[in-house]
Write a protein that holds these residues in place. Structure first.
Motif, PDB file in Angstrom:
ATOM      1  N   ASP A 152       0.779  -1.317   0.066  1.00 22.91           N
ATOM      2  CA  ASP A 152       0.260  -0.098  -0.051  1.00 22.91           C
ATOM      3  C   ASP A 152       0.897   1.180   0.090  1.00 22.91           C
ATOM      4  O   ASP A 152       0.712   2.461  -0.652  1.00 22.91           O
ATOM      5  N   ILE A 153       1.878   1.232   0.533  1.00 29.00           N
ATOM      6  CA  ILE A 153       2.652   2.232   0.621  1.00 29.00           C
ATOM      7  C   ILE A 153       3.810   2.581  -0.170  1.00 29.00           C
ATOM      8  O   ILE A 153       3.977   3.532  -0.836  1.00 29.00           O
ATOM      9  N   LEU A 154       4.312   1.617  -0.756  1.00 28.37           N
ATOM     10  CA  LEU A 154       5.429   1.482  -1.674  1.00 28.37           C
ATOM     11  C   LEU A 154       5.075   0.945  -3.218  1.00 28.37           C
ATOM     12  O   LEU A 154       5.750   1.027  -3.850  1.00 28.37           O
ATOM     13  N   GLY A 155       3.943   0.254  -3.047  1.00 27.22           N
ATOM     14  CA  GLY A 155       3.433  -0.195  -4.602  1.00 27.22           C
ATOM     15  C   GLY A 155       3.935  -1.534  -4.759  1.00 27.22           C
ATOM     16  O   GLY A 155       4.270  -2.274  -3.767  1.00 27.22           O
ATOM     17  N   PRO A 156       3.649  -2.208  -5.818  1.00 30.84           N
ATOM     18  CA  PRO A 156       3.590  -3.372  -6.271  1.00 30.84           C
ATOM     19  C   PRO A 156       5.222  -3.976  -6.033  1.00 30.84           C
ATOM     20  O   PRO A 156       6.011  -3.100  -6.237  1.00 30.84           O
ATOM     21  N   HIS A 157       5.456  -5.272  -5.579  1.00 32.07           N
ATOM     22  CA  HIS A 157       6.738  -5.893  -5.328  1.00 32.07           C
ATOM     23  C   HIS A 157       7.429  -4.837  -4.309  1.00 32.07           C
ATOM     24  O   HIS A 157       8.735  -4.500  -4.871  1.00 32.07           O
ATOM     25  N   PRO A 158       7.139  -4.406  -3.390  1.00 35.71           N
ATOM     26  CA  PRO A 158       8.002  -3.547  -2.424  1.00 35.71           C
ATOM     27  C   PRO A 158       9.196  -4.193  -1.796  1.00 35.71           C
ATOM     28  O   PRO A 158       9.026  -5.453  -1.829  1.00 35.71           O
ATOM     29  N   LYS A 159      10.027  -3.477  -1.458  1.00 37.02           N
ATOM     30  CA  LYS A 159      11.275  -3.891  -0.596  1.00 37.02           C
ATOM     31  C   LYS A 159      10.788  -3.926   0.651  1.00 37.02           C
ATOM     32  O   LYS A 159      10.465  -3.024   1.411  1.00 37.02           O
ATOM     33  N   VAL A 160      10.919  -5.118   1.327  1.00 39.36           N
ATOM     34  CA  VAL A 160      10.619  -5.335   2.791  1.00 39.36           C
ATOM     35  C   VAL A 160      11.796  -5.774   3.801  1.00 39.36           C
ATOM     36  O   VAL A 160      12.258  -6.931   3.193  1.00 39.36           O
ATOM     37  N   VAL A 161      12.214  -5.121   4.646  1.00 35.42           N
ATOM     38  CA  VAL A 161      13.257  -5.715   5.394  1.00 35.42           C
ATOM     39  C   VAL A 161      12.508  -6.033   6.585  1.00 35.42           C
ATOM     40  O   VAL A 161      11.982  -5.596   7.502  1.00 35.42           O
ATOM     41  N   PHE A 162      12.855  -7.697   7.017  1.00 35.12           N
ATOM     42  CA  PHE A 162      12.043  -8.365   8.186  1.00 35.12           C
ATOM     43  C   PHE A 162      13.204  -8.322   9.019  1.00 35.12           C
ATOM     44  O   PHE A 162      14.131  -8.902   8.826  1.00 35.12           O
ATOM     45  N   LYS A 163      13.040  -7.732  10.404  1.00 34.19           N
ATOM     46  CA  LYS A 163      14.026  -7.884  11.559  1.00 34.19           C
ATOM     47  C   LYS A 163      13.315  -8.830  12.534  1.00 34.19           C
ATOM     48  O   LYS A 163      12.101  -8.423  12.875  1.00 34.19           O
ATOM     49  N   ALA A 164      14.067  -9.856  12.819  1.00 34.53           N
ATOM     50  CA  ALA A 164      13.530 -10.587  13.952  1.00 34.53           C
ATOM     51  C   ALA A 164      13.633 -10.148  15.143  1.00 34.53           C
ATOM     52  O   ALA A 164      14.760  -9.831  15.585  1.00 34.53           O
ATOM     53  N   VAL A 165      12.488  -9.838  15.880  1.00 34.65           N
ATOM     54  CA  VAL A 165      12.342  -9.223  17.227  1.00 34.65           C
ATOM     55  C   VAL A 165      12.071 -10.228  18.190  1.00 34.65           C
ATOM     56  O   VAL A 165      10.795 -10.436  18.214  1.00 34.65           O
ATOM     57  N   PRO A 166      12.755 -10.579  19.257  1.00 38.31           N
ATOM     58  CA  PRO A 166      12.183 -11.223  20.392  1.00 38.31           C
ATOM     59  C   PRO A 166      10.847 -10.706  21.040  1.00 38.31           C
ATOM     60  O   PRO A 166      10.866  -9.404  20.892  1.00 38.31           O
ATOM     61  N   THR A 167      10.101 -11.237  21.781  1.00 36.12           N
ATOM     62  CA  THR A 167       9.014 -10.893  22.304  1.00 36.12           C
ATOM     63  C   THR A 167       9.480  -9.548  23.158  1.00 36.12           C
ATOM     64  O   THR A 167       8.806  -8.443  23.104  1.00 36.12           O
ATOM     65  N   SER A 168      10.655  -9.633  24.021  1.00 34.33           N
ATOM     66  CA  SER A 168      10.736  -8.641  25.085  1.00 34.33           C
ATOM     67  C   SER A 168      11.141  -7.163  24.187  1.00 34.33           C
ATOM     68  O   SER A 168      11.758  -6.212  24.771  1.00 34.33           O
ATOM     69  N   GLN A 169      11.929  -7.438  23.082  1.00 31.37           N
ATOM     70  CA  GLN A 169      12.387  -6.135  22.275  1.00 31.37           C
ATOM     71  C   GLN A 169      11.518  -5.523  21.405  1.00 31.37           C
ATOM     72  O   GLN A 169      11.985  -4.714  20.615  1.00 31.37           O
ATOM     73  N   ARG A 170      10.478  -5.855  21.286  1.00 30.16           N
ATOM     74  CA  ARG A 170       9.312  -5.217  20.251  1.00 30.16           C
ATOM     75  C   ARG A 170       9.314  -3.803  20.530  1.00 30.16           C
ATOM     76  O   ARG A 170       9.328  -2.672  19.513  1.00 30.16           O
ATOM     77  N   ILE A 171       8.990  -3.166  21.758  1.00 30.09           N
ATOM     78  CA  ILE A 171       9.036  -1.754  21.999  1.00 30.09           C
ATOM     79  C   ILE A 171      10.346  -1.283  21.950  1.00 30.09           C
ATOM     80  O   ILE A 171      10.233  -0.160  21.241  1.00 30.09           O
ATOM     81  N   PRO A 172      11.315  -1.624  22.634  1.00 25.53           N
ATOM     82  CA  PRO A 172      12.260  -0.831  22.342  1.00 25.53           C
ATOM     83  C   PRO A 172      12.975  -0.549  20.858  1.00 25.53           C
ATOM     84  O   PRO A 172      13.417   0.365  20.399  1.00 25.53           O
ATOM     85  N   ALA A 173      12.526  -1.528  19.960  1.00 19.39           N
ATOM     86  CA  ALA A 173      12.982  -1.487  18.681  1.00 19.39           C
ATOM     87  C   ALA A 173      12.021  -0.474  17.853  1.00 19.39           C
ATOM     88  O   ALA A 173      12.707   0.196  16.787  1.00 19.39           O
ATOM     89  N   LEU A 174      10.719  -0.240  18.196  1.00 27.44           N
ATOM     90  CA  LEU A 174       9.979   0.819  17.806  1.00 27.44           C
ATOM     91  C   LEU A 174      10.694   2.145  18.474  1.00 27.44           C
ATOM     92  O   LEU A 174      10.701   3.136  17.559  1.00 27.44           O
ATOM     93  N   GLN A 175      10.910   2.320  19.486  1.00 25.34           N
ATOM     94  CA  GLN A 175      11.268   3.572  20.273  1.00 25.34           C
ATOM     95  C   GLN A 175      12.608   4.056  19.773  1.00 25.34           C
ATOM     96  O   GLN A 175      12.869   5.053  19.684  1.00 25.34           O
ATOM     97  N   LYS A 176      13.670   3.103  19.423  1.00 22.13           N
ATOM     98  CA  LYS A 176      14.786   3.303  18.525  1.00 22.13           C
ATOM     99  C   LYS A 176      14.797   3.428  17.139  1.00 22.13           C
ATOM    100  O   LYS A 176      15.869   4.014  16.748  1.00 22.13           O
ATOM    101  N   ARG A 177      13.516   3.331  16.701  1.00 18.88           N
ATOM    102  CA  ARG A 177      13.399   3.413  15.170  1.00 18.88           C
ATOM    103  C   ARG A 177      14.289   2.495  14.232  1.00 18.88           C
ATOM    104  O   ARG A 177      14.619   2.820  13.213  1.00 18.88           O
ATOM    105  N   THR A 178      14.570   1.123  14.904  1.00 16.85           N
ATOM    106  CA  THR A 178      15.473   0.379  14.241  1.00 16.85           C
ATOM    107  C   THR A 178      14.223  -0.592  13.280  1.00 16.85           C
ATOM    108  O   THR A 178      14.578  -1.172  12.424  1.00 16.85           O
ATOM    109  N   VAL A 179      12.964  -0.274  13.691  1.00 18.91           N
ATOM    110  CA  VAL A 179      12.057  -0.798  12.725  1.00 18.91           C
ATOM    111  C   VAL A 179      11.055   0.411  12.552  1.00 18.91           C
ATOM    112  O   VAL A 179      10.662   1.151  13.361  1.00 18.91           O
ATOM    113  N   ASP A 180      10.182   0.216  11.383  1.00 21.13           N
ATOM    114  CA  ASP A 180       9.157   1.048  11.355  1.00 21.13           C
ATOM    115  C   ASP A 180       7.809   0.702  11.951  1.00 21.13           C
ATOM    116  O   ASP A 180       6.913   1.666  12.303  1.00 21.13           O
ATOM    117  N   LEU A 181       7.772  -0.521  12.030  1.00 18.69           N
ATOM    118  CA  LEU A 181       6.493  -1.054  12.663  1.00 18.69           C
ATOM    119  C   LEU A 181       6.849  -2.670  13.117  1.00 18.69           C
ATOM    120  O   LEU A 181       7.692  -3.163  12.640  1.00 18.69           O
TER     121      LEU A 181
END
Length: 337
Positions: free
Chosen positions: A132-161
């Motif tokens: 929806d944001i980038l159009g067809p065939h977008p580039k997605v970077v998947f970062k494996a985030v453990p349960t306890s690291q989800r909020i810090p990853a967002l706060q530090k902007r190491t992930v967009d969502l």
């Protein structure tokens, strides 16, 4: 039999024991994420088919003031909007969407042993947002985030969502922002079929109960252990391995995740009934209100009219129906503005 179950689990999810591995395809990349700890509690809504939502004109900036978060309104989010704001523009300028996901939860976010690619209900949803944001065939970077690291990853902007079976609740909403709920789960007990454990009750007394650090299960056990000895691990899948090795007697986790684990190991089963409501939402940095509205627009489209041909129902049938039958549609969206 239990040793064979463990070997089967490791065959499907070999990257878990080795840590956060890197996977690259033409459209998606998996890389590790850093982070710290997070907290919670829990509440949700039912699974009735969602009504169509009419888009209203909202700007990309901060939304209007909302009521104080309570157990009754925790799942409310900002109304959907297709407008580009600072966060959406930033993603477009980068040319990629960085998403925190799980890589070891069967059916939700896991590495397909045949293709080597990430797959699951959460992965499909993350790709829908990227398209929806980038159009067809977008580039997605998947970062494996453990349960306890989800909020810090967002706060530090190491992930967009983060799209990782993450429960919406007031404690978390003090730290990050959420979309509307895209699935409804509930905490439940997972234990061997032969176990005398009956439910989340005093049958847990003296038992070793495993749960993930930073999870709703950890909060529930902190509030009421029923005499159990609590063992915490980084990820919920680690609890299943501990159970298989005889190092734990039971697991407390979301029933949606527990059902997927039971599908991997026929020697275990869900015990009793769910004892909490767990609405899953897409999590974002608290300042990215335009991205929250954009994701809610994607979810609006994803739910469709809640019918059998909606993208949500197609994903449900593909990934979840075999282990979680009887769900008639997605949870209805709730808005605070």
């Amino acid at each position: 039999m239990r040793a064979r179950g463990l070997l089967n689990l490791r065959a499907v999810l070999a990257p878990v024991a080795a840590g956060m591995c890197v996977m690259a395809t033409a459209a998606a990349v998996l890389v590790p994420a850093l982070g710290g700890a997070a907290g919670e509690a829990g509440r949700g809504r039912g699974g009735a088919a969602a009504p169509a939502v009419t888009h209203r004109a909202y700007g990309p900036g901060a939304g209007p003031a909302v009521a104080e978060c309570t157990a009754q309104n925790a799942a409310e989010s900002l109304r959907p909007s297709p407008e580009d704001g600072p966060a959406v523009s930033r993603i477009k300028e980068k040319g990629q969407l960085v998403v925190g996901v799980d890589q070891n939860t069967y059916r939700w976010g896991y590495r397909d042993p045949v293709t080597g690619e990430l797959a699951g209900f959460d992965i499909d949803l993350a790709r829908a947002v990227a398209e929806d944001i980038l159009g067809p065939h977008p580039k997605v970077v998947f970062k494996a985030v453990p349960t306890s690291q989800r909020i810090p990853a967002l706060q530090k902007r190491t992930v967009d969502l983060v799209v990782r079976t993450m429960t919406i609740n007031c404690a978390r909403k003090e730290q990050v922002a959420f979309s509307t709920a895209y699935f409804q789960g509930g905490q439940q007990v997972l234990a061997p079929k032969a176990s005398e454990i009956a439910a989340f009750d005093d049958s847990l007394r003296g038992k070793r109960v495993c749960t993930a650090a930073g999870s709703t299960g950890e909060s529930e056990l902190a509030a009421q252990r029923h005499g159990a000895k609590v063992l915490t691990v980084p990820n919920q899948l680690d609890c299943l391995v501990r159970l298989q090795l005889g190092e734990a007697d039971a697991v407390v986790t979301d029933n949606a995740l527990a059902a997927a684990q039971a599908a991997q190991d026929p020697a275990v089963e869900l015990k009793g009934r769910p004892f909490t409501d767990e609405p899953y939402g897409v999590a974002m940095n608290k300042g990215d209100t335009d991205l929250v509205r954009r994701v809610n627009k994607v979810l609006d489209d994803y739910r469709g009219d809640g019918g059998a041909d909606s993208p949500w129902m197609r994903a449900y049938r593909k990934w979840l129906q075999a282990d979680l039958p009887g769900i008639s549609g997605p949870p209805s969206p709730e808005y605070s503005d």
